[in-house]
Design a protein around this motif. Structure first.
Motif, short mmCIF file in Angstrom:
data_model
loop_
_atom_site.label_atom_id
_atom_site.label_comp_id
_atom_site.label_asym_id
_atom_site.label_seq_id
_atom_site.Cartn_x
_atom_site.Cartn_y
_atom_site.Cartn_z
N PRO A 1 0.83 -1.22 0.00
CA PRO A 1 0.00 0.00 0.00
C PRO A 1 0.86 1.27 0.00
N GLY A 2 2.01 1.19 0.66
CA GLY A 2 2.89 2.38 0.68
C GLY A 2 3.34 2.75 -0.72
N LEU A 3 3.75 1.74 -1.46
CA LEU A 3 4.20 2.01 -2.84
C LEU A 3 3.05 2.54 -3.69
N VAL A 4 1.89 1.90 -3.53
CA VAL A 4 0.71 2.33 -4.32
C VAL A 4 0.35 3.78 -3.98
N LEU A 5 0.34 4.09 -2.69
CA LEU A 5 0.01 5.47 -2.29
C LEU A 5 1.04 6.46 -2.83
N ALA A 6 2.32 6.02 -2.76
CA ALA A 6 3.37 6.90 -3.31
C ALA A 6 3.12 7.16 -4.79
N GLY A 7 2.70 6.12 -5.50
CA GLY A 7 2.38 6.28 -6.92
C GLY A 7 1.25 7.26 -7.11
N PHE A 8 0.21 7.12 -6.30
CA PHE A 8 -0.93 8.04 -6.42
C PHE A 8 -0.51 9.48 -6.13
N LEU A 9 0.37 9.61 -5.14
CA LEU A 9 0.84 10.97 -4.82
C LEU A 9 1.59 11.56 -6.02
N CYS A 10 2.39 10.71 -6.63
CA CYS A 10 3.13 11.17 -7.83
C CYS A 10 2.17 11.68 -8.89
N VAL A 11 1.18 10.86 -9.19
CA VAL A 11 0.28 11.21 -10.30
C VAL A 11 -0.57 12.42 -9.92
#
Lengths: 289, 904, 212
Positions: free
Chosen positions: A55-65
């Motif tokens: 989930p951390g990686l996924v959230l980081a991705g969402f933050l990026c986008v």
């Protein structure tokens, strides 16, 4: 043949942050799915690690986008069109995945793990579908894209686990190197299949840029062949360092491949028009052959 | 002017293909946009549309880089690296300073010892300045002698040969196809889809859809070539050879008696005039009329003999008469004589298609095909009804573009094109080639009225005299057109059509027996930037440093007004008031079915401290003590083009200084009275509300033919007897003064022009500079940009944004294979080197360019003009030479130069 | 009712009048063009054709940009006009990737043509709602709707017609109802054999091009 009136042009709206989302989302979801599968959806240290990392990686991705969007404060508007838009579905799936994984950490239950796994799978498939629905970009607009993203995500997830476990001092799981080796082989096949995909002329031209030494060496040799060798060593010698190194290389390979896919192969397709007549004098035609 | 949305009618005349009509949208006192003036959609030939540059007017108005108030130079040193040190001053101080300088001239004498005027004024922007100058021309009329020939640019860069020869042959300052009635066009680099404005482009579009075949013959595929039926790539500056080849095919490979319009040749041209051994017409000793051979009576008769039925066009005849040579010389002749047409046929007999192919790179088969298609479309014998009149219908035209219609070879191309029209009777008839307006003949407002009988059955011609008694031995202005260029005539437009580059060339090294160029005590410049628009801009800039006092009407800082002493921000397009003539026929392809007047008016409060040029002119007149003369000039119509019927200004001393609005109110009233035969009088307020006033203009007035027929006149074609005589006389005059440096130009005065190796003239420039011609293997050409031409557009970012979309802007175009052979990729920075200069730009590799050609659009190289200085455009002007060897007999040159290109 | 356009490439001379008129009509900031005319070349020297191709939103019958939009900002009206509801748009750019015709544009920030501050005209026509969202050609929907409300005929009366068509100096842009076989646009398609761009993509564009 159709006449090309405007050549393909590099898309500029989705930059490194978008590419990061496609990589991080895949890696995060893949981490969870691989861990859950290896754990048989039971409680395990591996899954606990994955429940944090994924989930951390996924959230980081969402933050990026989100940082790349024009109006980040309206981010939740993206949830509105689940019925038609794969981007909505991506956010729903991502949200569900994060929620399920988090809930499982607080109130462990097999059901959350199955739900989290399904949501993670949906997330990576949605990411692939986002690209495959992009008619403006020939390199993305192919039906293989969800499969490509699924396999890439699983390989990346295995890579994350292989790297993370030794770092966190968690004892290695015996099956991980073998599973990872299988996923790396699958990844090599699916990326090779993508490059050999019988797409139209615009697809072939957009993806031709892969065929340079830095890409072939980076993605296939360093990202697949060498990790396979390292994993062989790891399986043979039961040394988690080799797995960790393989994990690094797999992740770098997938990152390079996805960055290439978004940033380099991400060309807006050429503009063509059916049957345009050229104008040439008869004498010139005769003289020039 | 605040309140809700208003739509204010004005005109746009930012290029010569106008004016066009538009409305400015003003919201709460802010001009926010423009739109076509649909009120005149039925009257305007292109449905009331305006082009891309009119939409830049809003940005032009609010450009923050404008000169915001009068400015005075504080740094007495002038140079590119010298900051002028501008200091803002009041209008009172500014006009006081200028008037002080002008009054000093009036006190010491308007003309200096050399004979040159002490005041020089240069207007740029081609023919559009008068539409923005307010009444400034009336001030100049009141002033007296003014040198208007310094660097005005038009002798340097325009359809110069076409202007001069066009007016001479058929009152055609510019030549256009009668596009709506034309079926076949041979376009030699004519780039009307970039230059002919909305009316031209609309007409072309309609005609293409109708099926007009347009053959575009040019070294690179221009905007106009894009829409053509076919592109025929041709080696630069060899167009005359192809045109001569076409003449050969028609006159030697077809039965000209069947394919050509023989009645037209017999009655509307001098084809039958007998040419005697010295090369002049055989004349009747008594009447001095040229003679023709009457095939029925088998003897020579006067060309206008009423019994003449069958004049000979070919053959050799034994006849007696006199020849009239230069300076009144006469020879009694009893010898073999031949009709001019027979000489024409002989003359072109060596210009075969194979010969043309070797020179032009256009296949001989193509030459033949083009000639035959031209003939087959000409429809000799056909007629058409126009305004109830039956006229010949000849739907074929040959058009010439820049570098074809000016400089060496320009005469040959213009002549061959006009002869091609005459051969099939396609001159000044429906479907053929037409003149548009006159600028050297008078009256300027009506070219048909400029047709008056002259000698030998031709139109009267206003050539500058070359006889011993009247020839102007000492040039009256620095470009010396009355001395050197008889065809330039002597109208108010002639200085601008003079060899305007000679003053730069003769500045420190005047040629033998020619007065040195002196600097005028005061130089007033308006919308002109010779430091960019002339050739060899380095030389021009060096000269600019030395002008003692320059007053520049200034929009932004630019490369020429950097050297000025005084900047005067005049009110621009949407800030000032002027009534201007519109409609009828004018430049390029302005062919209307109405004629009238349109108003330009202020649409909002000016954002800077500018002043209407009419008010400036009036105040200057007053400060110089010229107000009565100025008002008299206005009464005559000087500067406004409209004599003030009934509403004369009182010129009693001391007269009252009228405000601009009052001047234009009187002009509006006089204009409407004159248009309606005194029936309607409309004032400024009416025009402000309605924008324009029109009355019908008959289509038949497009054509000279009915007027020529009515007056029994002929076109002075194909044989140039008069020019031969004029050239001989001019040569004698110059030689009598010891002037030999114009001899190459004198050679142009041939009765039947010959092919010379025109490309070699440019190649040889290298030798003068100690270089070898082979070092410069490419031709650098320029081409017209529709987005950038006149009107201060270079300083508008919005035009840069859209111009960028038209390939060629902001770089130099090269053939893709040439580029790759030179190791140049698309987008590479390249250096363009000529024998006299260097410039840099980005390479643009294209297929639509000949392999031996490079193309840099328009005129750039700015370093001072805001926005433009950041465009990084290479410019032909930086590498082309101002050189007498490149100057033809009409005083013009052509925009091309031999260069080498290499990657930086 | 299906609004559409027929663009006559035989007439177009690439002057960019439509480009700049669109920019003015819609108050677009520096660097943003909802339409432009491409200067294309086909073939090789000397067998080469230069062609000017006006590009804009094709207002497709099957617009790929609409279903991909995650917020529902991208919409299509009954009359075929595809538009963006700015207040709903997050500016993700997905629609731009879905559009094969390069017709969608993200307006990132307020950007003025001259460095520093806007001109009075730019100030007066600025559209803050468009910042950070996807924008596109709307067939000048406001002109069309206002015109219809005043009983004007889009495609015939200038005030009810998209500004590009109003401004085009070559008469190359014809706007009209593609469902009306008698409309000038439909007739032109039929008589001159107009074709859409890239029909193989299945978008069914409402903009047709006459090439001969």
């Amino acid at each position: 043949m159709d006449a090309e009136l405007l050549p393909a042009a590099r898309q500029s709206l989705w930059g490194r942050l978008a590419a990061a989302n496609f990589f991080l989302g895949g890696a995060g979801a893949g981490t969870y799915v691989v861990a859950a599968a290896l754990s048989g959806f039971g409680l395990s240290t591996l899954l606990r690690v994955a429940s944090v990392l994924g989930p951390g990686l996924v959230l980081a991705g969402f933050l990026c986008v989100a940082a790349e969007a024009g109006r980040p404060p309206r981010g939740l508007f993206v949830l509105r069109k689940i019925g038609t838009s794969w981007m909505s579905r991506e956010l729903w799936a991502g949200g569900a995945f994060v929620l399920a994984a988090a809930t499982d950490l607080v109130r462990p239950h097999r059901g959350w793990r199955i739900a989290g796994t399904l949501a993670a799978l949906l997330l990576v498939l949605a990411q692939g579908a986002i690209l495959s629905r992009a008619k403006g970009v020939a390199a993305w607009n192919v039906s293989l894209m969800p499969s490509l993203f699924l396999v890439s995500a699983l390989a990346s997830g295995a890579g994350v686990l292989a790297l993370a476990l030794p770092l966190l001092g968690v004892a290695g799981v015996g099956e991980l190197p073998r599973v990872m080796a299988g996923l790396v082989v699958l990844s090599a096949l699916v990326w090779a299949g993508y490059l050999a995909w019988p797409g139209d002329f615009a697809f072939r031209r957009a993806t031709a840029s892969f065929m340079v030494p830095s890409m072939v060496v980076g993605v296939f040799v360093a990202g697949h062949v060498i990790p396979l060798a390292l994993l062989g060593l790891a399986i043979e010698a039961r040394v988690s360092l080799w797995s960790a190194l393989a994990g690094v290389l797999v992740l770098l390979g997938q990152l390079q491949a996805k960055a290439w896919l978004i940033l380099r192969a991400g060309e807006l397709r050429p503009i063509t028009i059916p049957s345009l007549r050229l104008r040439r004098s008869r004498e010139q035609a005769w003289r020039e052959g | 002017m605040s309140g809700p949305t208003q739509k204010i009618p004005v005109y746009c005349y930012q290029c010569v293909a106008g004016p066009d009509l538009l409305k400015v949208i003003v919201r709460d006192g802010v001009a926010v946009g423009v739109e076509p003036n649909a009120d005149f959609a039925e009257i305007h030939p292109a449905c009331g549309k305006v082009c891309v540059r009119a939409y830049g007017l809003i940005q032009k108005l609010y450009n923050p880089n404008r000169i915001r108030a009068p400015m005075k130079r504080t740094n007495p040193r002038k140079g590119r690296r010298e900051d002028p040190g501008w200091r803002e001053i009041s209008w009172d101080e500014a006009l006081g300073l200028l008037a002080e300088k002008l009054n000093r001239i009036r006190a010491t004498g308007l003309v200096e010892e050399t004979g040159y005027p002490r005041l020089a004024v240069t207007f740029g922007s081609g023919g559009i300045a008068p539409a923005y100058l307010g009444t400034f021309a009336a001030f100049l009329a009141a002033w007296g002698p003014v040198d208007q020939g310094i660097g005005s640019g038009q002798g340097v860069k325009c359809y110069h040969s076409e202007h001069l020869y066009g007016e001479f042959w058929h009152r055609a300052f510019t030549v256009a196809a009668d596009t709506p009635r034309c079926d076949y066009v041979l376009s030699f680099g004519y780039n009307g889809d970039a230059s002919a404005g909305v009316t031209g482009i609309f007409r072309h579009g309609e005609a293409r859809v109708r099926g007009l075949r347009w053959m575009q013959i040019e070294p690179h595929l221009s905007v106009t070539g894009a829409g053509a039926t076919e592109w025929v790539p041709i080696r630069p500056k060899t167009d005359a050879a192809l045109l001569f080849g076409l003449l050969y095919v028609i006159l030697h490979e077809t039965d000209w008696r069947k394919t050509c319009d023989v009645p037209f040749l017999e009655t509307m041209t001098s084809s039958a005039y007998l040419v005697a051994p010295h090369g002049y017409y055989l004349r009747d000793p008594g009447s001095m009329k040229p003679l023709v051979w009457d095939l029925e009576r088998e003897r020579p008769v006067a060309f206008d003999d009423p019994k003449l039925r069958r004049p000979a066009l070919e053959g050799t005849f034994l006849a007696a008469g006199v020849e009239l040579g230069p300076d009144g010389e006469r020879w009694s002749i009893a010898d073999s004589v031949r009709p001019a047409f027979a000489l024409l046929r002989d003359h072109v007999s060596t210009y075969t298609p194979a010969w043309a192919e070797a020179i032009t790179d256009v296949p001989a088969a193509t030459v033949r095909r083009l000639a035959r298609e031209y003939l087959s479309h000409a429809g000799v014998g056909r007629t058409i009804q126009v305004d109830g009149l039956t006229l010949p219908h000849r739907p074929v035209a040959v058009l010439l573009g820049k570098t074809v219609s000016n400089g060496w070879g320009g005469y040959e191309c213009c002549w061959a094109r006009t002869v091609l029209a005459a051969l099939v009777g396609a001159l000044e008839v429906p479907g053929g080639i037409l003149g548009t307006t006159v600028r050297l003949n008078r009256p300027a407002r009506n070219r048909l009225e400029s047709v008056r009988p002259g000698s030998d059955g031709f139109m009267a011609q206003p050539l500058n005299p070359t006889d011993r008694a009247r020839w102007e031995a000492s040039p009256h202005i620095r470009s010396g057109y009355r001395t050197l260029v008889p065809l330039a005539a002597d109208s108010p437009w002639s200085p601008a059509l003079s060899p305007a580059h000679l003053p730069w060339l003769f500045l420190d090294q005047p040629p033998e027996h020619w007065p040195r160029t002196t600097f005028p005590e005061v130089w007033i410049i308006y919308r002109t930037n010779p430091a960019i628009s002339n050739w060899e801009t380095g030389r021009v800039e060096a000269a600019l440093e030395r002008f003692p006092f320059v007053a520049a009407f200034a929009y932004t800082q630019d490369e020429t007004n950097w050297y000025a002493d005084l900047l005067l921000p005049e009110a621009t397009d949407l800030e000032s008031c002027q009534l201007y003539r519109i409609g009828g026929t004018k430049y390029m392809e302005q062919y209307w079915e109405h004629t009238g007047f349109a108003l330009r008016q202020p649409v909002t409060d000016p954002p800077v401290n500018c002043r209407d040029l009419t008010d400036i002119a009036t105040e200057l007149a007053e400060r110089c003590g010229l107000l009565p003369a100025y008002l008299q000039a206005l009464n005559r119509g000087a500067g406004t083009g409209v004599p003030l019927k009934r509403k004369y200004f009182d010129v009693r001393d001391p007269p009252i200084r009228p405000a601009a609005q009052e001047v234009w109110d009187r002009v509006c009233r006089a204009a409407t009275l004159s248009l309606t035969g005194g029936k309607t009088e409309l004032g400024l307020d009416w025009f402000k509300a309605h924008g324009a006033f029109f009355v019908p203009f008959p289509i038949v007035n497009y054509y000279l033919h009915p007027v020529m027929v009515a007056q029994g006149l002929r076109y002075e074609l194909p044989y140039q007897e008069r020019l031969k005589r004029v050239g001989e006389e001019l040569g004698r005059r110059l030689h009598e003064r010891g002037i030999r440096w114009w001899d190459a130009q004198l050679d142009e005065y041939r009765p039947l022009p010959i092919w010379r190796d025109f490309p070699d003239i440019w190649a040889r420039v290298a030798l003068k500079h100690g270089r070898r011609p082979e070092e410069f293997p490419l031709w650098l050409l320029t081409s017209r940009s529709m987005q950038y031409s006149w009107g201060a557009d270079v300083s508008l970012p919005v035009l840069a944004e859209v111009a960028r979309l038209v390939v060629g802007h902001f770089g130099v175009m090269l053939n893709r294979r040439t580029g790759l052979a030179l190791g140049i990729q698309d987008g590479d920075l390249v250096e363009i080197e000529s024998p006299t200069g260097r410039t840099k730009g980005r390479a643009i590799l294209r297929e639509g360019v000949r392999p031996d050609v490079a193309v840099a659009l328009q005129q750039f190289g700015h370093w001072a003009t805001p926005v433009a200085r950041d465009l990084g455009m290479p410019s032909l002007n930086q590498v082309s030479a101002i050189d007498l060897d490149l100057t033809d007999a009409t005083g013009s040159g052509a925009d091309l130069v031999r260069v080498a290109i290499r990657k930086v | 009712m299906r609004w559409g356009m027929v663009i006559d490439l035989v007439r177009c001379v690439g002057c960019q009048t439509c480009t700049i008129a669109c920019k003015q009509e819609n108050g677009l900031p520096a660097g943003v063009l909802w339409r432009f005319v491409a200067d294309s070349e086909v073939g090789e020297y000397p067998d080469v054709r230069r062609l000017f191709l006006p590009m804009q939103c094709m207002h497709c019958v099957e617009p790929p940009c609409v279903p991909v939009c995650p917020t529902g900002a991208s919409q299509q009206r009954e009359d075929g006009i595809v538009w963006v509801e700015y207040d709903r748009c997050v500016g993700c750019g997905y629609c731009a990737m879905a559009c094969p015709y390069r017709a969608r544009h993200l307006i990132k920030d307020a950007s003025w043509h001259f460095p520093g501050q806007p001109t009075p005209a730019e100030q007066a026509t600025a559209q803050p709602a468009r910042r950070g969202v996807m924008t596109k050609c709307t067939f000048c929907v406001d002109r069309v709707d206002r015109g219809i409300a005043r009983e004007l005929r889009p495609g015939v009366d200038p005030e009810a017609t998209p500004m590009c068509a109003v401004a085009c100096i070559a008469g190359a842009i014809i706007f009209g109802d593609l469902d009306d076989a008698e409309s000038p646009a439909c007739k032109l398609i039929k008589e001159r054999g107009a074709v859409p761009l890239m029909p193989e993509l299945g978008t069914n564009p409402s903009v047709y091009y006459v090439t001969e």
